[in-house]
Design a protein around this motif. Structure first.
Motif, mmCIF file in Angstrom:
data_model
loop_
_atom_site.group_PDB
_atom_site.id
_atom_site.type_symbol
_atom_site.label_atom_id
_atom_site.label_comp_id
_atom_site.label_asym_id
_atom_site.label_seq_id
_atom_site.Cartn_x
_atom_site.Cartn_y
_atom_site.Cartn_z
ATOM 1 N N ALA A 149 1.191 0.358 1.264
ATOM 2 C CA ALA A 149 0.494 -0.813 1.795
ATOM 3 C C ALA A 149 0.575 -1.985 0.825
ATOM 4 N N ASP A 150 0.569 -1.696 -0.472
ATOM 5 C CA ASP A 150 0.685 -2.770 -1.470
ATOM 6 C C ASP A 150 2.072 -3.404 -1.423
ATOM 7 N N ARG A 190 -5.557 0.422 11.451
ATOM 8 C CA ARG A 190 -5.657 0.373 9.981
ATOM 9 C C ARG A 190 -4.250 0.487 9.413
ATOM 10 N N LEU A 191 -4.085 0.071 8.168
ATOM 11 C CA LEU A 191 -2.799 0.275 7.495
ATOM 12 C C LEU A 191 -2.600 1.739 7.200
ATOM 13 N N ARG A 192 -1.373 2.180 7.317
ATOM 14 C CA ARG A 192 -1.059 3.564 6.929
ATOM 15 C C ARG A 192 -0.865 3.603 5.417
ATOM 16 N N TRP A 247 5.336 -8.097 0.569
ATOM 17 C CA TRP A 247 6.384 -8.640 1.450
ATOM 18 C C TRP A 247 5.812 -9.707 2.378
ATOM 19 N N THR A 248 4.660 -9.383 2.937
ATOM 20 C CA THR A 248 4.006 -10.314 3.857
ATOM 21 C C THR A 248 3.570 -11.578 3.134
ATOM 22 N N ALA A 264 10.369 -3.685 3.601
ATOM 23 C CA ALA A 264 9.583 -3.261 2.443
ATOM 24 C C ALA A 264 9.363 -1.755 2.476
ATOM 25 N N LYS A 265 9.099 -1.240 3.660
ATOM 26 C CA LYS A 265 8.913 0.207 3.809
ATOM 27 C C LYS A 265 10.189 0.950 3.430
#
Length: 311
Positions: free
Chosen positions: A83-84, A308-310, A89-90, A100-101
């Protein structure tokens, strides 16, 4: 070879060594000094290649330096919270967040499958998550000096104009590979892309940039600077890509959000039953779930979906 390429009358100049020497000398004498051109670290080069896929190079510099300051090695990136990485990236508007992933996953592969050492050939590099043929070849060229000829939009434009190579992918590949001096993919690929980036642009600057190929160039001789058709990049403003980024950025601020609360935070015209409502938002979240970036579930007590973010 395709019929288009086979039937064409194009051929490279007979004095090929002079053509090569002129370009390399021009590049080495003066070129844009991007920091990733001063390293042969495959990780640093991979980061630059992934970042520059949708972002102008001058904007990539600061993001690249900040990224490497935060995660200086593949081991550091592999150990990071995904998530960081996506949030970085965002925040830096670097294009699709799934890149990014993939970069994060590629770092994990290098650590777990290759003992921290990058694979060195284009074919091996394509085993890394999200690394396609072009990126693999670029890393092999610039890190290990053993790549094939790079063929991007700039290179196609140069070959099309200079040597009348037809607008055909096989012809471009053949001509680019034939031109590249053996064992010099690092300097050659940098040089020919630089030529297309600063001299043979859509509006060429042949004399102003001191193009080293003017004496061989068909376009310079004829004055016809037609270029191959290039797909235009869709507008970012109002695109799904923009709202994907807004979803990620918003969810970074909260542990979780109900769908309507999220919708109102990412666009001012959100209306649950409207054109840009729950159905639209659920489609956006479904794409992000497929990319492994977010997760959604239903609360039993009120049948309300939350996102939610994974981690």
């Amino acid at each position: 070879m395709s019929d288009t390429a086979a039937d064409s009358a194009w051929r490279l100049p007979d004095d090929r060594e002079a053509v090569r020497a002129a370009l390399i000398e021009w590049y080495e004498d003066d070129h844009r000094d991007y920091p990733w051109r001063r390293t042969d670290d495959p990780y640093e080069i991979l980061v630059s290649e992934v970042m520059s896929q949708q972002t102008q190079l001058d904007r990539v510099v600061a993001a690249w330096e900040e990224f490497l300051e935060r995660w200086p090695t593949t081991a550091d990136l592999a150990a990071a919270d995904r998530a960081d990485v996506v949030g970085f990236w965002t925040d830096h508007s670097l294009g699709y967040n799934n890149r990014a992933k993939y970069l994060h996953e590629a770092a994990r592969q290098v650590e777990s499958e290759y003992g921290g050492d990058f694979p060195e050939t284009p074919d091996e590099l394509q085993e890394l998550m999200g690394v396609g043929p072009y990126t693999a070849n670029a890393v092999a060229s610039f890190a290990f000096n053993n790549g094939d000829a790079v063929v991007d939009t700039n290179v196609k434009r140069v070959l099309y104009r200079a040597f009348d190579v037809p607008d055909d992918d096989e012809a471009f590949e053949e001509a680019a590979q034939e031109l590249m001096p053996e064992g010099r993919s690092r300097v050659w690929n940098n040089a020919i892309m630089e030529l297309g980036g600063v001299a043979c642009e859509q509006t060429p600057k042949c004399d102003g940039a001191g193009c080293p190929w003017r004496e061989w160039c068909d376009a310079y001789a004829s004055g016809d600077f037609t270029a191959p058709d290039v797909p235009t990049q869709p507008s970012f403003e109002g695109s799904r890509r923009q709202f994907r980024g807004r979803v990620i950025g918003t969810l970074r601020e909260y542990d979780e959000l109900e769908l309507d609360a999220l919708g109102h935070r990412i666009r001012v015209d959100y209306a649950p039953d409207g054109e840009y409502g729950r159905e639209w938002l659920e489609g956006l979240l479904s794409d992000l779930e497929d990319d492994g970036l977010v997760e959604t579930d239903e609360r039993d007590e009120d049948d309300e979906f939350v996102a939610r973010l994974r981690r």
